[in-house]
Design an enzyme around this catalytic site. Structure first.
Site, PDB file in Angstrom:
ATOM      1  N   CYS A  64       0.819  -1.217   0.000  1.00 18.44           N
ATOM      2  CA  CYS A  64       0.000   0.000   0.000  1.00 18.44           C
ATOM      3  C   CYS A  64       0.850   1.263   0.000  1.00 18.44           C
ATOM      4  CB  CYS A  64      -0.948   0.000   1.192  1.00 18.44           C
ATOM      5  SG  CYS A  64      -1.910  -1.511   1.266  1.00 18.44           S
ATOM      6  N   HIS A 119      -9.380   3.609  -0.983  1.00 17.23           N
ATOM      7  CA  HIS A 119      -8.009   3.119  -0.882  1.00 17.23           C
ATOM      8  C   HIS A 119      -7.654   2.226  -2.080  1.00 17.23           C
ATOM      9  CE1 HIS A 119      -4.270   1.817   0.691  1.00 17.23           C
ATOM     10  NE2 HIS A 119      -4.662   0.806   1.434  1.00 17.23           N
TER      11      HIS A 119
END
Lengths: 385, 100
Positions: free
Chosen positions: A85, A334
């Site tokens: 991420c 996200h």
């Protein structure tokens, strides 16, 4: 080392876009960014792309030149960065290093992820591959379950409660509702957050960030040239990346992330600042507990006090240190490979006083923290005007 | 259960590492008691494709009496942080523990 400035930003909205491919998203963000920085594709000297799992999500590998060519960037070095991420945070860090070191003047950094074309169990599977395959993944661990174990331990050691976790969700939902480009624009109550469907106890659906499609891009150049392109440059005052072991079981204490502390300290040192100098921040709230621990690891509050501070309004839009004015990963969305650069875009919006309904009155120095996996990569960036 | 002990410094590992943190590459395999306690745990209600059939199930980070920690599955009644556990068996590289 030359000081570096951000001269352009561009983002797609985040959400589920069945009609948009990974390429459509990346090109949209890149072209918006070039326009925002008054740069033609021919002026861009290098392209850095953050992407976590394009090959698994959409089947395309060799993504950086694929995206670069579609944006009209001809022949430039084009490289993909993968750090779970923190993929585009890492791309941003390396692009800053290249501009600061004098290798290039004008560099485009983008991040993209196309996630919603896969069913949720498959998405969970792909995301889990950023954990440690030999131990965690084999045992059936998912990212929510890894952060659930972190949350449980934090509760055990410091007395953090489910209400503290829910306070992060309520705040970020409230901020996201003011962000026209957020994936989920919905205010929630504390009662709703606490009654959410359990994913991995103690984390409910409201403690987890969203599965989104999206892309973001920023343009960098040496600070001395910034005025050629924009009247509102943002200065990179500090930027640092650090790493740690992948498996939670290999960490001494899972209630703190050494990579966040290290990257934070280096970025503060580079900027000649401490936590006290930071006006606002975008922190990596992949799960509510992650925002609480990031507040502690970056020195915004003492260890163990992230939960109570959030419940007391410390990080609210009108609080002492507003955190995730964008709505955070929780509600802005996200798309993992886009998140690091999207956080930078959100800091720049505040610095330029272009954040609309969520604009802060004091937004001189902003910090972004982008976390990869369960803390094996962290990038911390400090921006000023 | 089997642990790997560094021949130079004695540090124990659940999986044979390439290098010990002391720099040695020599390891001895040895039987361990399989006793430990729960460092943290969670019950999953959503899982990756391969594990959906097992839902809900509990995983934990176990701290073995011999030193190292590992991520494992819990069989039988759910455990809490601090609970004593014992090793049950290993199946396809996954260690299963139960409350002691």
């Amino acid at each position: 080392m030359r000081p570096v400035s951000i001269i352009g930003i561009g983002k797609t909205p985040f959400g589920a876009f069945p009609d948009k491919s990974l390429l459509d998203l990346a090109v949209e963000a890149g072209r918006k960014c070039l326009k925002n920085g008054n740069i033609s594709p021919a002026q861009v000297e290098a392209f850095y792309l953050g992407n976590f799992a394009g090959p698994a999500f959409v089947g395309q590998n060799h993504l950086a030149p694929y995206v670069a060519a579609a944006m009209g960037l001809e022949g430039v070095p084009a490289t993909r960065f993968e750090a779970a991420c923190a993929s585009s945070g890492s791309a941003f860090f390396h692009a800053c290093s290249a501009v600061a070191g004098g290798m290039y003047d004008v560099v485009l950094v983008a991040g993209v992820e196309k996630m919603t074309s896969q069913p949720t169990p498959r998405v969970t599977d792909i995301l889990a591959s950023a954990g440690e395959l030999g131990g965690e993944v084999k045992a059936g661990a998912t990212f929510p379950s890894l952060f659930a174990m972190i949350a449980r331990r934090h509760m055990y050691q410091f007395g953090t409660t489910r209400e503290h976790l829910a306070a992060v969700a309520v705040k970020n939902h409230s901020n996201g509702a003011k962000n026209p480009e957020a994936h989920m624009r919905k205010v929630i109550t504390m009662e709703q957050a606490l009654a959410g469907r359990m994913i991995a106890d103690p984390l409910t659906i409201y403690d987890c960030s969203l599965v989104s499609d999206g892309a973001a891009a920023v343009l960098l150049c040496p600070a001395e040239r910034a005025a050629e392109f924009t009247s509102k440059p943002a200065r990179v005052l500090g930027v640092a990346q650090a790493s740690d072991r992948l498996a939670l079981a290999d960490k001494e204490d899972i209630t703190t992330f050494p990579a966040v502390r290290q990257a934070g300290q280096k970025a503060y040192q580079m900027a000649g600042m401490t936590a006290r100098d930071i006006d606002f921040a975008e922190l990596h709230d992949c799960f509510t507990i992650a925002e609480i621990i990031a507040m502690e690891d970056l020195g915004f509050v003492p260890r163990g006090e992230g939960g109570p501070a959030t419940a007391a309004g410390f990080s609210a839009l009108n609080g002492e240190k507003p955190i995730n004015t964008s709505g955070g990963l929780k509600t802005k969305g996200h798309p993992v490979g886009a998140t690091g650069v999207a956080q930078i875009c959100d800091l720049v919006l505040q610095l330029r006083c272009e954040a609309g309904e969520r604009q802060l009155s004091r937004a001189g120095i902003g910090l972004a923290q982008n976390l990869g996996g369960s803390g094996a990569t962290c990038v911390v960036t400090i921006l000023g005007r | 259960m089997t642990l790997f002990h560094c021949s130079a410094c004695g540090k124990a590992y659940v999986a044979r590492p390439v290098y010990c943190r002391c720099g040695s590459q020599e390891f001895r395999a040895g039987e361990a008691s399989g006793k430990g306690c729960v460092y943290s745990c969670t019950t999953l209600y959503a899982a990756a494709e391969k594990f959906e059939k097992d839902l809900p199930f509990q995983i934990a980070i176990i701290e073995l009496d011999d030193g190292p920690r590992l991520t494992a599955r819990i069989s039988g009644r759910p455990v809490e942080i601090g609970d004593a556990v014992t090793h049950l068996h290993e199946q396809e590289g996954v260690h299963f523990f139960q409350a002691a």
